[in-house]
Write a protein that holds these residues in place. Structure first.
Motif, PDB file in Angstrom:
ATOM      1  N   UNK A  86      12.851   6.835  28.766  1.00 43.53           N
ATOM      2  CA  UNK A  86      13.294   5.564  29.319  1.00 43.53           C
ATOM      3  C   UNK A  86      14.206   5.762  30.520  1.00 43.53           C
ATOM      4  N   UNK A  87      14.922   6.850  30.583  1.00 47.10           N
ATOM      5  CA  UNK A  87      15.887   7.061  31.646  1.00 47.10           C
ATOM      6  C   UNK A  87      15.186   7.485  32.933  1.00 47.10           C
ATOM      7  N   UNK A  88      15.418   6.735  33.995  1.00 48.82           N
ATOM      8  CA  UNK A  88      14.853   7.046  35.301  1.00 48.82           C
ATOM      9  C   UNK A  88      15.856   7.905  36.075  1.00 48.82           C
ATOM     10  N   UNK A 144      31.080   6.570  43.312  1.00 52.31           N
ATOM     11  CA  UNK A 144      29.854   6.132  42.624  1.00 52.31           C
ATOM     12  C   UNK A 144      29.736   4.623  42.589  1.00 52.31           C
ATOM     13  N   UNK A 145      28.527   4.158  42.431  1.00 52.40           N
ATOM     14  CA  UNK A 145      28.239   2.723  42.357  1.00 52.40           C
ATOM     15  C   UNK A 145      27.522   2.443  41.045  1.00 52.40           C
ATOM     16  N   UNK A 146      28.026   1.477  40.291  1.00 50.55           N
ATOM     17  CA  UNK A 146      27.436   1.115  39.007  1.00 50.55           C
ATOM     18  C   UNK A 146      26.967  -0.333  39.061  1.00 50.55           C
ATOM     19  N   UNK A 147      25.760  -0.573  38.588  1.00 45.80           N
ATOM     20  CA  UNK A 147      25.200  -1.933  38.573  1.00 45.80           C
ATOM     21  C   UNK A 147      24.745  -2.286  37.164  1.00 45.80           C
ATOM     22  N   UNK A 155      17.757  -3.636  35.962  1.00 45.96           N
ATOM     23  CA  UNK A 155      18.172  -2.323  35.508  1.00 45.96           C
ATOM     24  C   UNK A 155      19.684  -2.220  35.399  1.00 45.96           C
ATOM     25  N   UNK A 156      20.117  -1.365  34.478  1.00 42.37           N
ATOM     26  CA  UNK A 156      21.483  -0.862  34.473  1.00 42.37           C
ATOM     27  C   UNK A 156      21.395   0.475  35.202  1.00 42.37           C
ATOM     28  N   UNK A 170      22.545  11.252  43.145  1.00 41.57           N
ATOM     29  CA  UNK A 170      21.727  11.212  41.928  1.00 41.57           C
ATOM     30  C   UNK A 170      21.660   9.763  41.470  1.00 41.57           C
ATOM     31  N   UNK A 171      20.464   9.323  41.142  1.00 41.21           N
ATOM     32  CA  UNK A 171      20.245   7.948  40.695  1.00 41.21           C
ATOM     33  C   UNK A 171      19.785   7.968  39.248  1.00 41.21           C
ATOM     34  N   UNK A 172      20.448   7.169  38.399  1.00 42.51           N
ATOM     35  CA  UNK A 172      20.044   7.006  37.005  1.00 42.51           C
ATOM     36  C   UNK A 172      19.861   5.517  36.748  1.00 42.51           C
ATOM     37  N   UNK A 173      18.831   5.161  36.016  1.00 43.91           N
ATOM     38  CA  UNK A 173      18.628   3.748  35.698  1.00 43.91           C
ATOM     39  C   UNK A 173      17.911   3.593  34.367  1.00 43.91           C
ATOM     40  N   UNK A 174      18.259   2.523  33.672  1.00 43.96           N
ATOM     41  CA  UNK A 174      17.559   2.117  32.456  1.00 43.96           C
ATOM     42  C   UNK A 174      17.003   0.722  32.689  1.00 43.96           C
TER      43      UNK A 174
END
Length: 216
Positions: free
Chosen positions: A100-102, A159-162, A180-181, A198-202
């Motif tokens: 699930x983790x992008x 860092x940027x969190x959405x 996405x989170x 680095x980009x992470x998204x759920x």
């Protein structure tokens, strides 16, 4: 304390943790595996026999404890990210969240993709990414502020969190809205300077839609 008979785990050998320390050649080969190169191409680039490359790749699979090249690329991206930055603690556990983790890694001020995992590739419609900049890969985001956010993270090192961020994607079936989170985390070199992101998204689209239906 010295009586081994009183110790429940005495005599049981602890298995050593897998070592991800790589030789320079292994790192070079791994870098090309991340770019999707086949053994024949890697062998030609380094002037090696194809069997030598196969041996190196097999060693890498064993070191990372993964069954194939796709899993090796995913594991290597995770190791690079975990080893190259202090990740927000709230996201550390998400690195083990499975498919699930992008994940995507971009390098240089132009933010050029050097590695993505399968979940990210599927989420963006299997478009060509490696070697392209974010602006080249996603022209539909021009004017939305997405590029500017990424560039600001690179420039400031912050860092940027959405949370439940909405995005419109061009896919085979037309434009599709997803939520996405996500986190954009700066990557730093040995000199401490930012040299990538680095980009992470759920994907939380189903969660968002379900909540909105309940409210309605």
């Amino acid at each position: 304390m010295g009586d081994r008979a009183k110790m429940p785990h005495a005599g049981r050998e602890r298995q050593p943790a897998p070592s991800h320390e790589l030789t320079p050649r292994q790192r070079e080969v791994l870098g090309l595996v991340l770019l999707g190169r086949e053994n024949k191409e890697i062998a030609a680039q380094f002037g090696l026999a194809e069997q030598s490359v196969k041996t190196i790749v097999s060693t890498l699979l064993q070191k990372f404890g993964v069954p194939n090249r796709a899993a090796l690329a995913d594991a290597a991206v995770r190791l690079e990210v975990m080893g190259g930055l202090a990740l927000d603690r709230s996201w550390t556990s998400q690195l083990l969240a499975g498919p699930r983790l992008q994940i995507a890694v971009m390098r240089g001020p132009e933010l050029r993709y050097v590695a993505v995992n399968d979940a990210f590739a599927q989420a963006v419609g299997q478009r060509e990414l490696i070697g392209r900049t974010v602006r080249e890969a996603f022209p539909e985001f021009e004017g939305t502020g997405h590029f500017e956010i990424a560039e600001r993270v690179y420039q400031t090192g912050e860092p940027y969190v959405a949370h439940e961020a909405a995005s419109e994607w061009d896919r085979d079936g037309g434009r599709e809205r997803t939520y996405t989170d996500a986190i954009l985390q700066p990557l730093r070199g040995d000199d401490g300077q930012v040299n990538g992101l680095a980009f992470f998204a759920l994907d939380v689209t189903d969660h968002v839609r379900t909540n909105r239906q309940r409210i309605a």
